[in-house]
Design a protein around this motif. Structure first.
Motif, PDB file in Angstrom:
ATOM      1  N   ASP A 312      54.042 107.593 124.785  1.00 30.14           N
ATOM      2  CA  ASP A 312      54.499 107.356 126.152  1.00 30.14           C
ATOM      3  C   ASP A 312      56.011 107.117 126.194  1.00 30.14           C
ATOM      4  N   ILE A 313      56.748 108.019 125.555  1.00 31.13           N
ATOM      5  CA  ILE A 313      58.204 107.930 125.534  1.00 31.13           C
ATOM      6  C   ILE A 313      58.756 108.424 126.868  1.00 31.13           C
ATOM      7  N   LYS A 314      59.615 107.614 127.478  1.00 33.77           N
ATOM      8  CA  LYS A 314      60.220 107.973 128.761  1.00 33.77           C
ATOM      9  C   LYS A 314      61.708 108.253 128.552  1.00 33.77           C
ATOM     10  N   PRO A 315      62.143 109.480 128.764  1.00 32.78           N
ATOM     11  CA  PRO A 315      63.571 109.792 128.620  1.00 32.78           C
ATOM     12  C   PRO A 315      64.426 108.910 129.527  1.00 32.78           C
ATOM     13  N   VAL A 316      65.621 108.598 129.047  1.00 31.44           N
ATOM     14  CA  VAL A 316      66.558 107.794 129.835  1.00 31.44           C
ATOM     15  C   VAL A 316      67.323 108.723 130.779  1.00 31.44           C
ATOM     16  N   VAL A 317      67.136 108.534 132.068  1.00 29.27           N
ATOM     17  CA  VAL A 317      67.767 109.358 133.100  1.00 29.27           C
ATOM     18  C   VAL A 317      68.780 108.509 133.858  1.00 29.27           C
ATOM     19  N   ASP A 318      69.971 109.043 134.052  1.00 28.36           N
ATOM     20  CA  ASP A 318      71.001 108.318 134.792  1.00 28.36           C
ATOM     21  C   ASP A 318      70.499 107.976 136.192  1.00 28.36           C
ATOM     22  N   GLU A 319      70.900 106.810 136.679  1.00 31.87           N
ATOM     23  CA  GLU A 319      70.427 106.349 137.981  1.00 31.87           C
ATOM     24  C   GLU A 319      70.898 107.244 139.121  1.00 31.87           C
ATOM     25  N   LYS A 320      71.982 107.973 138.926  1.00 31.19           N
ATOM     26  CA  LYS A 320      72.474 108.869 139.968  1.00 31.19           C
ATOM     27  C   LYS A 320      71.899 110.263 139.755  1.00 31.19           C
ATOM     28  N   VAL A 321      71.148 110.739 140.733  1.00 32.97           N
ATOM     29  CA  VAL A 321      70.545 112.071 140.684  1.00 32.97           C
ATOM     30  C   VAL A 321      71.184 112.927 141.767  1.00 32.97           C
ATOM     31  N   PHE A 322      71.586 114.137 141.400  1.00 31.58           N
ATOM     32  CA  PHE A 322      72.257 115.039 142.331  1.00 31.58           C
ATOM     33  C   PHE A 322      71.272 116.064 142.889  1.00 31.58           C
ATOM     34  N   SER A 323      71.591 116.615 144.052  1.00 36.38           N
ATOM     35  CA  SER A 323      70.819 117.723 144.608  1.00 36.38           C
ATOM     36  C   SER A 323      71.375 119.036 144.066  1.00 36.38           C
ATOM     37  N   LEU A 324      70.644 120.121 144.278  1.00 34.16           N
ATOM     38  CA  LEU A 324      71.111 121.435 143.818  1.00 34.16           C
ATOM     39  C   LEU A 324      72.444 121.791 144.477  1.00 34.16           C
ATOM     40  N   ASP A 325      72.598 121.453 145.750  1.00 37.16           N
ATOM     41  CA  ASP A 325      73.852 121.741 146.447  1.00 37.16           C
ATOM     42  C   ASP A 325      75.027 120.960 145.861  1.00 37.16           C
ATOM     43  N   GLN A 326      74.757 119.845 145.190  1.00 37.61           N
ATOM     44  CA  GLN A 326      75.802 118.983 144.635  1.00 37.61           C
ATOM     45  C   GLN A 326      76.104 119.277 143.167  1.00 37.61           C
ATOM     46  N   THR A 327      75.774 120.471 142.722  1.00 36.04           N
ATOM     47  CA  THR A 327      75.923 120.801 141.301  1.00 36.04           C
ATOM     48  C   THR A 327      77.358 120.617 140.805  1.00 36.04           C
ATOM     49  N   LYS A 328      78.341 121.065 141.558  1.00 30.37           N
ATOM     50  CA  LYS A 328      79.739 120.899 141.124  1.00 30.37           C
ATOM     51  C   LYS A 328      80.079 119.428 140.930  1.00 30.37           C
ATOM     52  N   GLU A 329      79.632 118.598 141.857  1.00 31.81           N
ATOM     53  CA  GLU A 329      79.889 117.165 141.745  1.00 31.81           C
ATOM     54  C   GLU A 329      79.210 116.589 140.506  1.00 31.81           C
ATOM     55  N   ALA A 330      78.021 117.107 140.190  1.00 29.48           N
ATOM     56  CA  ALA A 330      77.309 116.645 138.994  1.00 29.48           C
ATOM     57  C   ALA A 330      78.083 116.985 137.730  1.00 29.48           C
ATOM     58  N   TYR A 331      78.629 118.191 137.684  1.00 28.41           N
ATOM     59  CA  TYR A 331      79.434 118.603 136.526  1.00 28.41           C
ATOM     60  C   TYR A 331      80.639 117.665 136.348  1.00 28.41           C
ATOM     61  N   GLN A 332      81.316 117.366 137.445  1.00 28.59           N
ATOM     62  CA  GLN A 332      82.495 116.498 137.363  1.00 28.59           C
ATOM     63  C   GLN A 332      82.113 115.082 136.966  1.00 28.59           C
ATOM     64  N   TYR A 333      81.019 114.598 137.489  1.00 26.40           N
ATOM     65  CA  TYR A 333      80.517 113.255 137.167  1.00 26.40           C
ATOM     66  C   TYR A 333      80.249 113.137 135.671  1.00 26.40           C
ATOM     67  N   MET A 334      79.653 114.182 135.105  1.00 27.58           N
ATOM     68  CA  MET A 334      79.374 114.168 133.673  1.00 27.58           C
ATOM     69  C   MET A 334      80.660 114.322 132.863  1.00 27.58           C
ATOM     70  N   TRP A 335      81.563 115.170 133.322  1.00 28.61           N
ATOM     71  CA  TRP A 335      82.837 115.361 132.626  1.00 28.61           C
ATOM     72  C   TRP A 335      83.630 114.057 132.578  1.00 28.61           C
ATOM     73  N   ASP A 336      83.522 113.265 133.644  1.00 30.91           N
ATOM     74  CA  ASP A 336      84.212 111.978 133.724  1.00 30.91           C
ATOM     75  C   ASP A 336      83.480 110.879 132.952  1.00 30.91           C
ATOM     76  N   GLN A 337      82.375 111.247 132.316  1.00 33.52           N
ATOM     77  CA  GLN A 337      81.581 110.333 131.468  1.00 33.52           C
ATOM     78  C   GLN A 337      81.097 109.110 132.245  1.00 33.52           C
ATOM     79  N   LYS A 338      80.654 109.346 133.463  1.00 25.20           N
ATOM     80  CA  LYS A 338      80.125 108.261 134.287  1.00 25.20           C
ATOM     81  C   LYS A 338      78.623 108.062 134.100  1.00 25.20           C
ATOM     82  N   HIS A 339      77.997 108.954 133.368  1.00 21.75           N
ATOM     83  CA  HIS A 339      76.544 108.911 133.221  1.00 21.75           C
ATOM     84  C   HIS A 339      76.119 108.050 132.038  1.00 21.75           C
ATOM     85  N   PHE A 340      74.868 107.593 132.094  1.00 24.78           N
ATOM     86  CA  PHE A 340      74.242 106.902 130.968  1.00 24.78           C
ATOM     87  C   PHE A 340      72.888 107.578 130.748  1.00 24.78           C
TER      88      PHE A 340
END
Length: 348
Positions: A312-340
């Motif tokens: 019952d291993i649960k992957p660690v998912v960042d608390e901020k989830v983006f929509s498909l329309d927000q893909t560019k913002e998701a890329y920048q968020y990850m590039w800025d290393q804001k995710h956990f």
């Protein structure tokens, strides 16, 4: 079912503005052995950022749909499909032709999101051999994290069969990216001891909550390789290191490894060039194995998924989830290393 869909493509490789969204892309047609997947979730990897920024070292096709990691339901199957049926929950296989054993010259060119259209769209068509069933204990966002990061960590720990992880082994992970987090979880489920490195006490506490036995802050302890080795019984060193930093961390990894230990080189988050570049002689001096890892095969994927379910291993998912329309913002968020942990995109 609609006749068109939303779909992102990599139109240029000079930055995130190279990502282009179409709202009327045709839904893929399926052949006799194909499966049409309705995507519900995708997750991003450092590789996705590297592709758009133009420094990914492996094969890629122009105007490819990005993201290797997708989770969804089977919408339709070709007349010759036997592995899946409508309604099944499935995940994409990273290299579509890598079904078992080692990579070869062809299978290494079949990367989803690189040469084969990926998951940042509403529907995708894949050969039935290029999909696996999603673990029943996960939701679609959690499931979407397994394709690349999960399988890479699993391969790093189990891919070299003569040195496969066993209970009581010591494992060293680096940072709090997806591969490293999975490695902590898989190692603890196997009864191993884990030393994790990170850059902050806050992230260190999260790693301990995930199961890490020891945490070393590499900013306050720059000689973390020797520090890790001292933590092991008799100072013998660790048996497995998942090396995600690249040239800037490899010298320390070699200081931490045990005799006959395995360093699995996963990536180069610290940059492809570095001040500390160990030589091949260092492998001899430390009597260890250093191997490059490019995700894994479908057989390993299915083995990993059974372990995910059983433990019952649960992957660690960042608390901020983006929509498909927000893909560019998701890329920048990850590039800025804001995710956990893993950064996910929800697809409706």
């Amino acid at each position: 079912m609609p006749s068109t869909m939303k779909q992102w493509t990599v139109a240029d490789t000079n930055g995130f503005d190279g990502l282009k969204l179409a709202t009327d892309a045709p839904i893929p047609q399926i052949g006799e052995k194909d499966v049409l997947v309705k995507f519900h979730g995708a997750s991003l990897n450092y590789r996705d950022l590297a592709i758009v920024k133009g420094f990914y070292p492996f094969a890629q096709s122009p105007n490819v749909v990005p993201a290797s990691d997708g989770a969804g339901t089977v919408e339709a199957v070709g007349s010759g499909v036997t592995r899946f049926a409508k309604g099944d929950k499935v995940l994409t296989l990273f290299n579509q032709a890598h079904l078992a054993g080692s990579l070869d010259g062809y299978s290494v060119t079949t990367g989803v999101g690189g040469t084969i259209d990926g998951a940042l769209r509403q529907y995708g068509a894949y050969d039935e051999q290029g999909l696996v069933r999603m673990p029943a204990n996960l939701d679609f966002l959690q499931g979407s994290t397994l394709t690349c990061a999960g399988l890479t960590a699993w391969n790093g720990l189990y891919g070299l069969e003569s040195r496969a992880l066993k209970p009581g082994d010591w494992v060293l992970t680096q940072g709090t990216g997806g591969v490293s987090m999975f490695a902590v979880q898989f190692a603890k489920a196997a009864g191993a001891k884990v030393i994790a490195t990170t850059s902050s006490s806050e992230k260190g506490e999260k790693l301990k909550a995930l199961g890490a036995d020891h945490v070393i802050n590499y900013k306050t302890e720059p000689n973390w390789g020797e520090a890790a080795k001292k933590l092991t019984p008799g100072g013998r060193g660790v048996q497995h290191i998942l090396e995600v930093g690249g040239p800037n961390t490899m010298a320390q990894s070699l200081k931490a490894i045990s005799i006959d230990g395995v360093i699995s080189i996963i990536g180069f988050l610290g940059g492809a060039k570095g001040e500390e570049q160990p030589t091949f002689l260092e492998c001899l001096n430390n009597i260890c194995t250093v191997r490059g890892v490019l995700v894994g095969n479908r057989m390993q994927f299915e083995e990993m998924n059974r372990a995910v379910e059983a433990n019952d291993i649960k992957p660690v998912v960042d608390e901020k989830v983006f929509s498909l329309d927000q893909t560019k913002e998701a890329y920048q968020y990850m590039w800025d290393q804001k995710h956990f942990g893993k950064l996910c995109i929800k697809i409706d």
